[in-house]
Structure formats: C-alpha cells, structure tokens
Design an enzyme around this catalytic site. Structure first.
Site, PDB file in Angstrom:
ATOM      1  N   GLU A 197     -13.413 -13.279  -6.610  1.00  0.00           N
ATOM      2  CA  GLU A 197     -12.185 -12.732  -7.199  1.00  0.00           C
ATOM      3  C   GLU A 197     -10.990 -12.842  -6.259  1.00  0.00           C
ATOM      4  O   GLU A 197      -9.859 -12.584  -6.665  1.00  0.00           O
ATOM      5  CB  GLU A 197     -12.414 -11.265  -7.620  1.00  0.00           C
ATOM      6  CG  GLU A 197     -12.534 -10.248  -6.499  1.00  0.00           C
ATOM      7  CD  GLU A 197     -13.935 -10.171  -5.873  1.00  0.00           C
ATOM      8  OE1 GLU A 197     -14.757 -11.066  -6.111  1.00  0.00           O
ATOM      9  OE2 GLU A 197     -14.178  -9.217  -5.116  1.00  0.00           O
ATOM     10  N   SER A 249      -7.401   1.633  -2.392  1.00  0.00           N
ATOM     11  CA  SER A 249      -6.187   0.902  -2.734  1.00  0.00           C
ATOM     12  C   SER A 249      -6.581  -0.425  -3.367  1.00  0.00           C
ATOM     13  O   SER A 249      -7.564  -1.049  -2.963  1.00  0.00           O
ATOM     14  CB  SER A 249      -5.398   0.642  -1.446  1.00  0.00           C
ATOM     15  OG  SER A 249      -4.524  -0.438  -1.623  1.00  0.00           O
ATOM     16  N   GLU A 266       2.044   1.666  -3.484  1.00  0.00           N
ATOM     17  CA  GLU A 266       0.947   2.155  -4.333  1.00  0.00           C
ATOM     18  C   GLU A 266       0.716   3.648  -4.089  1.00  0.00           C
ATOM     19  O   GLU A 266       0.527   4.421  -5.028  1.00  0.00           O
ATOM     20  CB  GLU A 266      -0.325   1.359  -4.011  1.00  0.00           C
ATOM     21  CG  GLU A 266      -1.498   1.666  -4.922  1.00  0.00           C
ATOM     22  CD  GLU A 266      -2.756   0.885  -4.523  1.00  0.00           C
ATOM     23  OE1 GLU A 266      -2.773   0.262  -3.432  1.00  0.00           O
ATOM     24  OE2 GLU A 266      -3.713   0.892  -5.313  1.00  0.00           O
ATOM     25  N   GLU A 268       0.825  -1.209   0.000  1.00  0.00           N
ATOM     26  CA  GLU A 268       0.000   0.000   0.000  1.00  0.00           C
ATOM     27  C   GLU A 268       0.863   1.265   0.000  1.00  0.00           C
ATOM     28  O   GLU A 268       0.535   2.245  -0.674  1.00  0.00           O
ATOM     29  CB  GLU A 268      -0.944  -0.017   1.208  1.00  0.00           C
ATOM     30  CG  GLU A 268      -2.194   0.794   0.958  1.00  0.00           C
ATOM     31  CD  GLU A 268      -3.322   0.475   1.933  1.00  0.00           C
ATOM     32  OE1 GLU A 268      -3.554  -0.726   2.222  1.00  0.00           O
ATOM     33  OE2 GLU A 268      -3.963   1.411   2.407  1.00  0.00           O
ATOM     34  N   CYS A 301     -11.128  -2.425  14.433  1.00  0.00           N
ATOM     35  CA  CYS A 301     -11.436  -3.866  14.576  1.00  0.00           C
ATOM     36  C   CYS A 301     -11.562  -4.315  16.023  1.00  0.00           C
ATOM     37  O   CYS A 301     -12.194  -5.338  16.283  1.00  0.00           O
ATOM     38  CB  CYS A 301     -10.339  -4.702  13.943  1.00  0.00           C
ATOM     39  SG  CYS A 301     -10.303  -4.584  12.173  1.00  0.00           S
ATOM     40  N   CYS A 330      -8.749  -2.434   3.591  1.00  0.00           N
ATOM     41  CA  CYS A 330      -8.627  -3.699   4.326  1.00  0.00           C
ATOM     42  C   CYS A 330      -9.878  -4.051   5.115  1.00  0.00           C
ATOM     43  O   CYS A 330     -10.029  -5.176   5.547  1.00  0.00           O
ATOM     44  CB  CYS A 330      -7.416  -3.669   5.230  1.00  0.00           C
ATOM     45  SG  CYS A 330      -7.089  -2.084   5.943  1.00  0.00           S
ATOM     46  N   GLU A 347     -16.223 -11.603   2.972  1.00  0.00           N
ATOM     47  CA  GLU A 347     -15.058 -11.250   2.149  1.00  0.00           C
ATOM     48  C   GLU A 347     -14.379 -12.498   1.601  1.00  0.00           C
ATOM     49  O   GLU A 347     -14.066 -12.570   0.407  1.00  0.00           O
ATOM     50  CB  GLU A 347     -14.041 -10.437   2.964  1.00  0.00           C
ATOM     51  CG  GLU A 347     -12.801 -10.033   2.160  1.00  0.00           C
ATOM     52  CD  GLU A 347     -11.753  -9.300   2.998  1.00  0.00           C
ATOM     53  OE1 GLU A 347     -11.147  -9.915   3.893  1.00  0.00           O
ATOM     54  OE2 GLU A 347     -11.534  -8.106   2.750  1.00  0.00           O
ATOM     55  N   LYS A 376     -15.712 -10.408   7.376  1.00  0.00           N
ATOM     56  CA  LYS A 376     -14.610 -11.219   6.835  1.00  0.00           C
ATOM     57  C   LYS A 376     -15.120 -12.552   6.299  1.00  0.00           C
ATOM     58  O   LYS A 376     -14.500 -13.144   5.417  1.00  0.00           O
ATOM     59  CB  LYS A 376     -13.546 -11.447   7.907  1.00  0.00           C
ATOM     60  CG  LYS A 376     -12.761 -10.194   8.281  1.00  0.00           C
ATOM     61  CD  LYS A 376     -11.687  -9.858   7.263  1.00  0.00           C
ATOM     62  CE  LYS A 376     -10.980  -8.559   7.589  1.00  0.00           C
ATOM     63  NZ  LYS A 376     -10.196  -8.060   6.446  1.00  0.00           N
TER      64      LYS A 376
END
Ligand code: HC0
Ligand code: SF4
Length: 573
Positions: free
Chosen positions: A369, A321, A284, A281, A506, A301, A364, A361
């Site tokens: 993908e 990102s 990037e 990151e 979190c 994230c 996710e 999660k």
C-alpha cells in the site's frame, strides 16, 4: 556493602553485585558471550550459559556473571587455571560452529571471533557432529542462521522482556536446543515486528539483517534508472563509528561525500520528509483535537511499532496517525513530484534507496500500500552497517573525506527533523509546529526538554492557547504496551503519544553499528542529534523553505487532497 579484591585490587560493592560487575567497576574486563547488562534500559541477560567468564576464587573456578561478590572474597581473573577453562569453553563452542568467519556477515564484528582471537585459539581441538539446523531467510528484514547460535539468550531477553513480543524462545533439549519461533515457523509466520533488537545484541552471526548491498550496486549500474538516496536522521551520528570516529560524531558532510562517490545521482535527506511529516501530523492532530475524536493520536513513523500495533491492538487502529513514515513520504515525493516535475522522468524510472538505522524499514518499504499505481515509494532500504560495507568495498575512507552538502530541494531540513532519531524527538518537533499554528505566536524557546532523555516512558503537559495538551513518549515495545493497555482501558489522559520500538529511539536501531552492550554509545549518538538541532538556524519544520515551496507548487494545503493521496496510509488488523 561488601569488600573484596579482584586481581589484588580492593573494591566495595553493593550486596548482590556479581563478580563480573564488580570487576567492570574496577576497569577489569572479564570476557563473556552471554551476559548483557544495560541498566539504562533495564536489560539484564544473566542466563550464565556460555561459561566464558570463569574466574578463580578460594572455592575454585566460578562463573563471574552468576556469582555474587562476598565479603573478603579474593578473585583472580587470569590464573592459568581460569584461562585454560575459558579457552576450553570457547574451543567447545567453536567445535559446534560453522567456522566460516571469512565469509560470515558478522566478520569483524563477532564477539565469538574476538574471544577466540584474544585467547589465541589456533586449532579446532574437538571435532564431531555439528548441529545442522539451517537458516530462516523468509523475511525481508532478518536472517536467522541457527547453526551460528551459541544459545546466549540475549535475543530472547530483548524480544520477550524488553519488547514483550515473544517471537523467540529456547526450544528442544540437549544437542537439539535452539532459539526459535513457535513450532519453528518461519519469521514471517510469527508476530515478529522486525524491530531488530535481537540482531543488535546477537554476539555472533546467528541473527543479522538481510543484506541488500548487491541489489543497490546493481541498481547503480543500470543506465536506465536515476538512482536517488535518502539518509535517516540517526545514521549521520553513527556511521562514523565504522570508520574509527567517536560515537555521536556528526558525519553528515562526509557521509554525503561518500554517497556521491558511490554513484548516487542525487543525495537527499530523509530529514526533508521528517519536516514534511510534522506538517501533516500536526495538521492531523489539530484536526482531531478540534473534532475531539480519535485521540490520543499515536505517531506512526516507526515501522516495528506499526507492526506491533497492528498485531496487538487491532481494536485501536483508529488512533495511529495516518501519516506515512518520513522514509515513505520521501519516496513518494521523490517519485511523484521530483521525478516528473523537476527532472522530467517517469516515477518508475527512478530507483529510491534509503539508508536507515533500522531493519524494519526493509519490510516497511515492501508494503504494497506504500506506493502509487504499483510503483513502490521506496525500492530498497539498507542499514547504516550496509552503507558502511559499501563504502569500504569501494575503498573509500569516510573519515578523510571533505564535507559535502545534500542536493536540493529534497535535502533541506530544519533541526526539528534531526531529533526524530532520538526518543521524544518526533513529539518535540510536532509541538514546535503545533504550538505556533494554534497560538499564532512565535515560540521562542523551542526546547521541550521534558520529553528528552532515556526514560522508557516520559510525559509532559503543554499549554497551547489555553488548552492543556498531555503528551507521552514511550520507547521499546514493552513500554508501548504499558501505555497502550491504559489507552485501551480508557484510563489514558494523553492527547499525543510518540512510540519508537528501539530503546532510546532510532539511534539504537537494529541496523546501527553494533554497540556490544555499551549504552553510552547510544547516548552519544542522541547527543549528536541534539547538537545538530541546536546549531541550526531553522528549528521548526514549518519554516523549512523547501517544504513551504513544495506545498505552494504542488501539494496545496497540509492534510489536503494531494497530501492524502501521496503522504497518508491505512493499517491492517
Ligand atoms: Fe527513524 Fe524516521 S526517525 S523512524 O527513528 O519518523 O529508522 O533515524 O528515518 O522514516 O525521519 C529510523 C531514524 C527515520 C522515518 C525519520 C521517523
Ligand atoms: Fe523479537 Fe524484534 Fe527480533 Fe522480531 S525483530 S524476533 S520482535 S526482537
């Protein structure tokens, strides 16, 4: 100020303070099921629907949550009349409840069960028709069991006011009233982000995570699979609560020992991948900054935030990102590097479990993908609470285990990774690395305290080699919306924005041990993470030797070709 007495104790409180809050200040507990009050994050659920908090005053019985303290008031919380009223209210609630406590997902953590127990209720007095509205099991993350809902509206407050998602609201009237989705559609047909904040505050078993414990036991039983586990940063400072330890107690070593005892072949750390995320990151970001394009970069994230940005800002999908989350980066490296190159097995023969403080999660890791050639990066994601259930089921007392260490190399991490679990942590970790990379200087003081703490929106400016980098941190989706509306309107001065869906990051995830409205618990967990960071020798992600070795042996350059294939993703409008 107004002066009053509660159970004979004098107190002075601000005008507009409820009797409930005045009593709390005096250390007098008045039970309630619907009230939820967390000033730190502006949560005030005052719907006064449950009527459990009835107290006695000169004017008769009043609900403490909906009655303001008045000058000279004399309140008694436990007169026979108040107790009788309270008991009756709970008995009525139970009369329209499934009463299957022994097999309820919430058994042992249910506020209705606790109150019934405290009030000594030993029979279901009122019997009659019950609402039968059924369950919504459509999603990978959340189970909604309507018949267990007591209409406290806490979930609505979280979803509508705090998250501004508006997936849940009260519909119908009278006996048919329920908290549901638009047209009572399944959750999967709504814009629910699976942030899980509705679960975090539900007092009963009406909203819970999808329980995947049995799938993990089954995987551990399969001889042809190598079962690997990774643990998110925020879990290690919360799991102890399930075993009688203080909130924020650092239980990393005990947790690792428990996971090994459960039969996981390798016990690894999501933190390893958090360090990896920072390298990708930060690269990037530096790339975008040089090109002056696609700024601000948004962290990607938090899966509930990703869902939110996809639904709400489809016109801005060039900004998040492209980095996969650490959970996914971990799975990708475990299956595509560790499996074939270190232990010589095929990716499909490895089963990756993740333990996360989060229910999003679960969704996710099911996103198609996020894998290679039909092999998903992560096979199953369970919550901190589910891990605690497995440990208890196996008869292990976590609090008495001897500390053990994560396996290497995917268990090595720096302090920068630990703080991912608190709001502002990802940004701070990214700054530590970006600063050193851009300036080529050593950053002596790694503590970017401006981005720490529980403010919903924080901002700071950091000078990096003569360039002022403006950063922003938002936690909760409501705060994310405020920041993103400015970005959309072209009024934002930020270069980097970190967004986490849960209030405080979190540590307050929807899969953590229940906090029952006590926000101090969340603060203690965050403090635990900063303590771990402070005590580590290595506190910058790019100094993690296992990460350096991974790039040298396998990935090549950060943000390079192999990294793009395995560690980056794309978004959908
Ligand atoms: Fe988090 Fe994460 S920090 S989202 O809050 O980035 O869930 O703890 O595991 O993936 O590392 C949650 C926590 C993670 C991820 C990490 C990030
Ligand atoms: Fe709303 Fe989050 Fe619950 Fe979905 S998971 S209904 S977005 S609070």
């Amino acid at each position: 100020l107004v002066n009053l007495t509660i159970n004979g104790k004098s107190t002075s409180v601000e005008r507009d303070t409820t009797i409930l809050d005045a009593a709390k200040n005096l250390g007098i507990k008045i039970p309630t099921l619907c009230n939820l009050h967390m000033d730190e994050i502006n949560v005030h659920n005052k719907c006064a629907s449950c009527r459990v908090c009835m107290v006695d005053t000169a004017r008769g019985l009043v609900p403490a949550c909906a009655t303001n303290a008045k000058e000279g008031m004399e309140v008694q919380t436990n007169t026979p009349r108040a107790l009788k009223a309270r008991k009756k209210v709970v008995e009525l609630l139970l009369s329209d409840h499934p009463q299957d406590c022994l097999i309820c997902e919430k058994n042992g953590n249910c506020e209705l069960q606790d109150i019934a127990q405290d009030l000594g209720i030993r029979e279901i007095k009122y019997k009659g028709t019950k609402t039968e509205l059924g369950m919504d099991t459509s999603s990978k993350s959340i189970v909604k069991y309507h018949d267990k809902c007591i209409l406290c509206r806490r979930c609505e407050t979280m979803c509508n006011e705090i998250q501004t998602v508006g997936a849940l609201s009260g519909v119908n009237r009278g006996f048919e009233t329920m908290v549901s989705t638009f047209f009572n559609d399944p959750m999967t047909k709504t814009n629910c982000t699976y942030c899980g904040q509705c679960i975090a505050v539900c007092p009963t078993g009406a909203l819970t995570e999808v329980n995947n414990v049995n799938q993990v036991w089954n995987a551990l039983d399969k001889k042809d699979k190598t079962v690997v586990v990774q643990v998110a940063p925020a879990v290690r400072v919360a799991i102890g609560e399930e075993f009688g330890l203080e909130a924020g107690a650092i239980s990393t070593g005990k947790m690792v020992a428990a996971l090994r005892a459960l039969g996981f072949k390798y016990v690894f750390d999501t933190n390893f991948a958090a360090d990896l995320t920072i390298l990708e990151e930060a690269s990037e970001f530096i790339h975008r900054l040089k090109e002056g394009k696609n700024l601000p970069i948004l962290t990607s994230c938090c899966p509930a935030w990703v869902n939110f940005v996809e639904y709400t800002y489809p016109d801005l999908l060039n900004l998040p990102s492209s980095c996969k989350s650490p959970q996914e980066m971990f799975g990708s490296i475990a299956k595509n590097y560790f499996a074939p190159r270190v232990i010589n097995i095929k990716p499909e023969d490895m089963y990756v479990v993740s333990v996360m403080p989060c229910v999003a999660k679960k969704y996710e890791c099911s996103r198609e993908e996020l894998g290679q050639d039909d092999v998903l990066d992560v096979d199953m994601s369970i919550t901190t609470r589910e891990l605690a259930k497995m440990i208890k089921e196996a008869g292990i007392d976590l609090s008495n285990l001897k500390d053990e260490c994560f396996d290497i190399p995917l268990g090595e991490s720096t302090g920068a990774a630990d703080i991912f679990g608190a709001t502002g942590g990802v940004l701070e970790a990214a700054l530590r690395t970006a600063y050193e990379w851009v300036t080529d200087e050593t950053l002596d003081n790694v503590n970017f305290t401006q981005v720490r703490g529980f403010e919903g929106i924080k901002e700071a400016s950091v000078d990096i080699a003569g360039t002022t980098v403006n950063v922003c941190v938002a936690s909760t989706l409501g705060n994310a919306r405020k920041v993103m509306d400015e970005v959309r309107a072209g009024n934002s001065k930020y270069h980097i924005i970190e967004i986490m869906a849960c209030p405080g990051g979190c540590v307050a995830g929807g899969g953590q041990p229940y906090h029952h409205g006590d926000y101090d618990i969340i603060k203690k967990r965050a403090a635990g993470l900063y303590n771990i960071d402070g005590s580590k020798q290595l506190r910058k992600s790019h100094t993690n030797p296992a990460i350096v070795a991974l790039y040298n042996d396998f990935l090549g350059e950060p943000y390079g070709e192999v990294a793009h294939k395995l560690l980056h993703t794309h978004y959908f409008d």
